[in-house]
Enzyme design. Sequence first.
Site, short mmCIF file in Angstrom:
data_model
loop_
_atom_site.label_atom_id
_atom_site.label_comp_id
_atom_site.label_asym_id
_atom_site.label_seq_id
_atom_site.Cartn_x
_atom_site.Cartn_y
_atom_site.Cartn_z
N HIS A 1 0.81 -1.20 0.00
CA HIS A 1 -0.03 -0.16 -0.12
C HIS A 1 0.94 1.36 -0.06
O HIS A 1 0.58 2.45 -0.41
CB HIS A 1 -1.06 -0.01 1.24
CG HIS A 1 -2.02 -1.06 0.97
ND1 HIS A 1 -2.74 -1.24 2.03
CD2 HIS A 1 -2.37 -1.54 0.22
CE1 HIS A 1 -3.66 -2.36 1.91
NE2 HIS A 1 -3.23 -2.79 0.68
N PHE B 1 -1.26 -8.21 4.89
CA PHE B 1 0.20 -7.78 4.78
C PHE B 1 0.22 -6.12 4.15
O PHE B 1 1.36 -5.80 3.43
CB PHE B 1 1.01 -8.63 4.33
CG PHE B 1 0.90 -9.93 4.69
CD1 PHE B 1 0.95 -10.19 6.09
CD2 PHE B 1 0.80 -10.89 3.87
CE1 PHE B 1 0.73 -11.60 6.59
CE2 PHE B 1 0.44 -12.14 4.38
CZ PHE B 1 0.47 -12.67 5.73
N CYS B 2 -0.93 -5.45 4.26
CA CYS B 2 -0.84 -4.10 3.68
C CYS B 2 -0.72 -4.16 1.96
O CYS B 2 -0.02 -3.57 1.42
CB CYS B 2 0.02 -3.10 4.25
SG CYS B 2 -0.15 -2.40 5.83
N ALA B 3 -1.11 -5.45 1.54
CA ALA B 3 -0.95 -5.74 0.06
C ALA B 3 -2.26 -6.12 -0.12
O ALA B 3 -2.31 -7.43 -0.61
CB ALA B 3 0.29 -6.33 -0.20
#
Length: 461
Positions: A136, A382-384
């Site tokens: 992100h 995982f901020c993805a």
Amino acid sequence: MSACPNAAATTTPSDDPACADPLPVLGREVTVPLVTGGEVTYAALDYAASAPALQRVWDDVAAYAPYYGSVHRGAGYLSQLSTDLFENSRRTVAEFLGCRPDDQVVFTRSTTDSLNLLAAVVPAECEVFVFETEHHASLLPWRDARVTYLNAPRTPGEAVATLERALAGRGAEGPALVCVTGASNVTGELWPVRELAAAAHAGGARIVLDAAQLAPHHPVDIAGLDVDWVAFSGHKLYAPFGSGVLAGRADWLQGAEPYLAGGGASRKVARRADGGVDVDWHTTAARHEAGSPNVIGVYAIASACKALTDAGFDALVAREHRLVARVREGLAGVPEVKVLSLFGEDAPRVGVLSFVVEGWNSSHFAAALSAEYGIGVRDGLFCAHPLVRTLLGSDPQDPGECGAPEAEPGERSLNAIRVSFGAGTPDEHVDRFVRAVRELVTDGARWNYRTEDGRCVPDRG
């Protein structure tokens, strides 16, 4: 199991880089309580989020701390010493990254801050191309630009071809920027950075490399890779204190208004006759470093750069390859475990692997690793989020980070588990992790767990 089981009988650890000892890090002797009773040495296997600080970095910071002073413009001895240390750190980072003579090194708070800084200085009407596989930090900052999101490629060659087609089809002159990761924070897979840079430049675009996961594991050479900018974070590079770096071409940085307006970014400020204010901004890296800088954090990054350089990336990479192979071999022996991958099982990767376990909620599995084995991993997206959902084949409307609040142990996982390690990871921690996965899958958890605020935690009654 021996420290280097594949070494020849005549090979000593000093002869084989793969047998090098882990670098000393803080916390290596910390013990944590187990829910089943007793204590165990903590196995920190969440390096992709924040790596433990190198002992050398901590020692360097402790030695400097009594001499801490204000940076720039101070007349006192400690201020001058701190200023020299700050600017010498900039040169150290430039050397570590292989910067070109005209490149600038700007100190920020993190990779996220670095990429938001770049997003703030891109020229008007800039067109930005970003793969959906990005973290992100590099997926989201481009709100004021025209953004084209590219689908997840399934091979490195497909990544290059996808970018070439996108750039060929933009049909307009003007500035363009490609943002790409060097190593995935989800799969650990290495991306074809040099080839993507060549494709970007051939298509009239510039390229920024998100090296947050690459720089701690592999050498990063701006000139050699022919990228325009590199961004990374200190806290993933074994340096605490919340600093980051944006390094690369100076023209867009110099041509835009400062990212933050304030002292340090300005050379001269004067009142006008009409009551307004005229400002003459710096054209150096200081233009985007307004306010009192994080001297400790910057020095920690420079110390980590020196430590990794002195240790030798050949030895670090060789040892990490062995640990990756060890984990993958261990997980391959557990049929219920599925390792996530874009480019295939044999794709080169850094010490980051994500997986799911059939029949397990990922939060439950990660909680059991921590509570029953003293192993710290991460579960979630995982901020993805787009990448993990693509890899899991889940609906884009499925719940996000940490799973659904109503998810119970044993339910189908909407998230994944990530294990990550690096230069400070002992072999024993990797072996304990593999052993724990096998035991949990075979025998189940030894403790009861419940859902609390969307996460599985031990139920202590």
